[in-house]
Design a protein around this motif. Structure first.
Motif, PDB file in Angstrom:
ATOM      1  N   SER A   1      50.384  36.724  51.064  1.00 62.78           N
ATOM      2  CA  SER A   1      49.393  38.059  50.739  1.00 62.78           C
ATOM      3  C   SER A   1      49.826  38.851  49.681  1.00 62.78           C
ATOM      4  O   SER A   1      50.964  39.026  49.133  1.00 62.78           O
ATOM      5  N   PHE A   2      48.895  39.443  49.153  1.00 61.46           N
ATOM      6  CA  PHE A   2      48.941  40.364  48.089  1.00 61.46           C
ATOM      7  C   PHE A   2      48.967  41.882  48.152  1.00 61.46           C
ATOM      8  O   PHE A   2      49.235  42.429  47.359  1.00 61.46           O
TER       9      PHE A   2
ATOM     10  N   SER B   1      31.735  44.374  52.115  1.00 64.67           N
ATOM     11  CA  SER B   1      32.821  43.734  52.933  1.00 64.67           C
ATOM     12  C   SER B   1      33.997  44.559  52.877  1.00 64.67           C
ATOM     13  O   SER B   1      35.152  44.637  54.054  1.00 64.67           O
ATOM     14  N   GLY B   2      34.451  45.220  51.662  1.00 63.94           N
ATOM     15  CA  GLY B   2      35.700  46.047  51.898  1.00 63.94           C
ATOM     16  C   GLY B   2      36.846  45.027  51.575  1.00 63.94           C
ATOM     17  O   GLY B   2      37.970  45.459  51.540  1.00 63.94           O
ATOM     18  N   ILE B   3      36.915  43.724  51.144  1.00 61.07           N
ATOM     19  CA  ILE B   3      37.804  42.733  50.948  1.00 61.07           C
ATOM     20  C   ILE B   3      38.184  43.025  49.738  1.00 61.07           C
ATOM     21  O   ILE B   3      37.468  43.164  48.816  1.00 61.07           O
ATOM     22  N   HIS B   4      39.544  42.485  49.516  1.00 63.50           N
ATOM     23  CA  HIS B   4      39.936  42.633  47.829  1.00 63.50           C
ATOM     24  C   HIS B   4      39.464  41.540  47.250  1.00 63.50           C
ATOM     25  O   HIS B   4      39.243  40.365  47.762  1.00 63.50           O
ATOM     26  N   PRO B   5      39.330  41.837  45.793  1.00 62.61           N
ATOM     27  CA  PRO B   5      38.543  40.654  45.144  1.00 62.61           C
ATOM     28  C   PRO B   5      39.355  39.352  45.233  1.00 62.61           C
ATOM     29  O   PRO B   5      38.947  38.292  44.744  1.00 62.61           O
ATOM     30  N   ALA B   6      40.717  39.198  45.433  1.00 60.47           N
ATOM     31  CA  ALA B   6      41.734  38.191  45.289  1.00 60.47           C
ATOM     32  C   ALA B   6      41.513  37.199  46.651  1.00 60.47           C
ATOM     33  O   ALA B   6      42.110  36.331  46.694  1.00 60.47           O
ATOM     34  N   THR B   7      40.926  37.993  47.711  1.00 54.88           N
ATOM     35  CA  THR B   7      41.180  37.406  48.856  1.00 54.88           C
ATOM     36  C   THR B   7      40.721  35.836  48.992  1.00 54.88           C
ATOM     37  O   THR B   7      41.254  34.778  49.501  1.00 54.88           O
TER      38      THR B   7
ATOM     39  N   LEU C   1      45.081  39.621  38.187  1.00 53.66           N
ATOM     40  CA  LEU C   1      44.495  38.487  37.298  1.00 53.66           C
ATOM     41  C   LEU C   1      42.970  38.281  37.786  1.00 53.66           C
ATOM     42  O   LEU C   1      41.814  38.467  37.071  1.00 53.66           O
ATOM     43  N   VAL C   2      42.935  38.118  39.070  1.00 53.58           N
ATOM     44  CA  VAL C   2      41.427  37.827  39.771  1.00 53.58           C
ATOM     45  C   VAL C   2      40.889  39.190  39.886  1.00 53.58           C
ATOM     46  O   VAL C   2      39.529  39.310  39.720  1.00 53.58           O
ATOM     47  N   ALA C   3      41.494  40.302  40.168  1.00 49.38           N
ATOM     48  CA  ALA C   3      40.927  41.622  40.131  1.00 49.38           C
ATOM     49  C   ALA C   3      40.154  41.960  38.731  1.00 49.38           C
ATOM     50  O   ALA C   3      39.143  42.635  38.751  1.00 49.38           O
ATOM     51  N   GLY C   4      40.506  41.229  37.753  1.00 48.29           N
ATOM     52  CA  GLY C   4      39.917  41.602  36.329  1.00 48.29           C
ATOM     53  C   GLY C   4      38.600  40.833  36.117  1.00 48.29           C
ATOM     54  O   GLY C   4      37.852  41.324  35.356  1.00 48.29           O
TER      55      GLY C   4
END
Length: 348
Positions: free
Chosen positions: A124-125, A203-209, A192-195
């Motif tokens: 998990s992040f 959805s509210g999910i994190h961009p890296a999920t 990195l992924v969030a960039g």
């Protein structure tokens, strides 16, 4: 013989759809049950409590899960045996114990709450930790994959296993970043992924999920293990035996749904990711299972309120017939494989 009852599960690791799983398994009067994904022992504890004469074999490839089950083994009066190993080889594990058949098998697919909640495991992040993601303590880690795989392979893993539409951009960003130094932590990768992936407000999910999901599935060969486990359960269940499977995302559920459909006499449909791999479906003459559940069983509103992680859970169950064990389903095996993604327009 009067046995001391095993108390039902309590505490933070109560498994999802517990009552529904127990109802589907219909345990009273059975002899041997298998918990192929032991984890924190929630299903196992409930099965032991359901019938004082039932024996349970619990399997887990995570050494910490096996070690954590020692107290439950001690309290079971010899009714629980824990086996370290992959649930895809459950038939071999049972054979090693001298068991020819089982009455009930339950599989809870995916990463456990215990693994997610331990930053040092790297699943998990939410909390920074080493980029590991291995359910067992051996083999290729997520850091190895992220730092050594070619860009095309990374993009395919993230697209097919993570269902991330921006997989090409994510893979390209990873390649550029690792030229400056190895990517070693969950926070590094998540940033990195969030960039390059936008947060979805709906959805509210994190961009890296989705990227983390894809890498985790690849590191642990989770879909391949699931396919092997379904076929192994088919071989080990006696006529009238039952198999219950709880999944948490569409890739897993698709495999279970198609397996039960094919083994109950319907054709396996092509995956939306692999239309060329399964051109006309794969009919099967051997009806080795009959459905116990009509479609997927979903958690109640009260359960999702108590445990938000249960929101995506689906239960499917089927009963073994007396049909001979048929050949493995190539179409189901293809659903677990990593196909070559289209190079034009499929990813952004």
């Amino acid at each position: 013989m009067t046995r001391k009852p095993i108390e039902k599960p309590c505490g933070p690791h109560v498994p999802v759809l517990l009552d529904e799983v127990l109802a589907a398994l219909d345990l009273p009067g059975t002899t041997l049950a298998v918990d192929g994904t032991f984890g924190a022992g929630g299903y196992t504890r409930a099965m032991l409590a359901a019938d004082p004469d039932l024996r349970v074999v619990g399997i887990d490839r995570d050494p910490s899960a096996i070690a954590g089950g020692a107290a439950l083994v001690a309290a079971s009066n010899g009714r629980l045996t824990l086996v370290p190993g992959r649930f895809g080889a459950l038939d071999a594990h049972l054979a090693d114990l001298g068991e020819a058949q089982a009455d009930r098998i339950v599989l809870d697919i995916g990463v456990s709450s215990m693994q997610i909640d331990q930053p040092e495991r790297g699943f998990s992040f939410r909390n920074d930790g080493p980029l590991d993601m291995r359910m067992a303590a051996t083999g290729l880690s997520a850091a190895d994959l992220v730092n050594e795989a070619e860009e095309v392979e990374l993009a395919d893993i993230i697209y097919h296993y993570g269902e991330e539409r921006r997989s090409r951009a994510v893979a390209r960003t990873i390649i550029e970043a690792r030229r400056r130094g190895r990517i070693e932590t969950t926070a590094q990768l998540a940033d990195l992924v969030a960039g390059v992936v936008r947060t979805e407000p709906s959805s509210g999910i994190h961009p890296a999920t989705r990227t983390f999901q894809g890498l985790r599935i690849a590191v642990n060969d989770e879909l391949g293990e699931l396919v092997q486990a379904l076929h192994a359960a088919e071989r080990m269940l006696r006529p009238g035996g039952r198999l219950a499977v709880v999944t948490f995302h569409s890739l897993e559920d698709r495999i279970v749904k198609q397996f039960f459909s094919a083994r109950s006499g319907r054709a396996v449909q092509a995956s939306r990711h692999m239309p060329s791999a399964l051109p006309g479906g794969e009919p099967t003459a051997a009806r080795s299972f009959t459905p116990v559940t009509k479609g997927p069983v979903l958690p109640s509103d009260s359960e999702t309120a108590r445990n938000p992680r249960s929101r995506s859970a689906k239960l499917r169950a089927a009963e073994r017939t007396d049909a001979p064990v048929p050949a493995p389903l190539a179409a189901i095996q293809a659903l677990a494989a990593l196909p070559e993604a289209p190079r034009g327009g499929a990813r952004r």
